[in-house]
Design a protein around this motif. Structure first.
Motif, PDB file in Angstrom:
ATOM      1  N   GLN A 149     -18.122 -64.018 -25.608  1.00 24.99           N
ATOM      2  CA  GLN A 149     -16.903 -64.363 -24.854  1.00 24.99           C
ATOM      3  C   GLN A 149     -15.669 -64.228 -25.733  1.00 24.99           C
ATOM      4  O   GLN A 149     -14.631 -63.744 -25.301  1.00 24.99           O
ATOM      5  CB  GLN A 149     -16.985 -65.788 -24.298  1.00 24.99           C
ATOM      6  N   SER A 164     -16.005 -68.352 -19.000  1.00 25.52           N
ATOM      7  CA  SER A 164     -17.344 -68.492 -19.559  1.00 25.52           C
ATOM      8  C   SER A 164     -18.297 -67.429 -19.019  1.00 25.52           C
ATOM      9  O   SER A 164     -19.486 -67.469 -19.306  1.00 25.52           O
ATOM     10  CB  SER A 164     -17.903 -69.897 -19.260  1.00 25.52           C
ATOM     11  N   ALA A 196     -19.630 -63.512 -18.673  1.00 23.98           N
ATOM     12  CA  ALA A 196     -19.603 -62.247 -19.405  1.00 23.98           C
ATOM     13  C   ALA A 196     -18.911 -61.161 -18.595  1.00 23.98           C
ATOM     14  O   ALA A 196     -18.150 -60.371 -19.125  1.00 23.98           O
ATOM     15  CB  ALA A 196     -21.024 -61.811 -19.741  1.00 23.98           C
TER      16      ALA A 196
END
Ligand code: PHE
Ligand code: FE
Length: 294
Positions: free
Chosen positions: A52, A203, A205
């Motif tokens: 992240q 949070s 991807a």
């Protein structure tokens, strides 16, 4: 003094709940059980964090990027108490452990007392890309950095207090939409372009890029009443996002008493119906997707 409380499930509640609710106190908080984390768990956290982190420039709002280091080293799952030691002096917030999802009233009352509940377990390696319930990575990485921002921190407390009132007014469903479209999936317009501030985006991807650059979803200006009429999806990327101009705008728009707002929104729904996720109404202006984040 741990009495244990009834577990909470998400959606239809068919799956057995995740997390050990026998450890929870009456307010649903629990000690962070550090002994449950093995080397594989710390490694999962670090991989998630680094994946992240490298996506943040040009995508996350400045306030988030400025504070993400406050989570401490990514080498291991942080201690909630260590984070609280930095967070409390900054904005008066603290992190408290919970075994998983908790009931609305318990959630609201923690927020109203400037306590943010963080799930203490982490997803398995098989759930690396997608986990159904929020885990420690979503809760910490997604939510905690913005709690270091005073305006956003005040908004979260006001939301908690508003939630306690919404419970009495039977308006939790309308208020939950506000949480969803701001705290979880909010976008913000900045001089450098659109940025994400919602924890569900930050949070994730894939959704961090999708929410900003895909031509599929609708991106509409934040409008409280319109937003409360809007349904949302919990099982895929969002079909629509709402864009704020600043955290001050968000705080000011939500400061007034919602009692009349709920009445107006219910009336609008009775008259014209709810608005489907990702639907734009005639005349609504869409924000263009970002072309080149970063
Ligand atoms: N002003 C809202 C109310 O009266 C409280 C609130 C503030 C709700 C911020 C959500 C977010 O209910
Ligand atoms: Fe969340």
């Amino acid at each position: 003094m741990n009495r244990g409380v009834a577990p909470v499930t998400y959606g239809q509640g068919e799956r057995p709940p995740r997390g050990d609710y026998a450890r929870a106190r009456a307010d649903y908080t629990c000690e962070q059980d550090q002994s449950q984390y093995g080397p594989a768990d710390h490694a999962t956290y670090k991989r998630l964090y680094l994946r992240q982190l490298q996506q943040l420039p040009g995508r996350a709002c400045d306030e988030f990027i400025a504070a993400v280091d406050q989570l401490g080293t990514p080498d291991r799952i942080p201690s909630f108490d260590d984070i609280s030691e930095r967070l409390y002096p900054a904005t008066g917030w603290q992190i408290v452990g919970v075994p998983g999802l908790i009931p609305e009233e318990a959630f609201f009352s923690l927020l109203a007392s400037r306590k943010f509940p963080v799930t203490d377990w982490i997803r398995t390696p098989e759930e690396f890309d997608y986990v159904v319930e929020p885990d420690i990575f979503h809760d910490l990485f997604g939510h905690v950095p913005l709690l270091f921002n005073p305006t956003f921190a005040n908004y979260m407390q006001a939301y908690g207090a508003g939630g306690m009132k919404a419970s009495r007014l039977d308006a939790c469903e309308l208020l939950a939409r506000l949480y969803w479209y701001t705290v979880e999936f909010g976008l913000i317009q900045t001089p450098l372009g659109l940025r994400a501030y919602g924890a569900g985006i930050l949070s994730s991807a894939g959704e961090l890029q999708y929410s900003l650059t895909s031509s599929e979803p609708k991106r509409l200006a934040f409008d409280l009443r319109r937003l409360m009429r809007s349904r949302y999806r919990i099982d895929s990327y969002q079909a629509g996002y709402f864009v704020i101009n600043s955290f001050d705008q968000l705080f000011e728009a939500t400061e007034p008493d919602f009692t009349p707002v709920y009445l107006q929104v219910r009336e609008a729904i009775a008259l014209s119906g709810e608005i489907a996720a990702g639907q734009a109404l005639a005349g609504e202006v869409e924000f263009s997707p970002s072309v080149n984040p970063g």
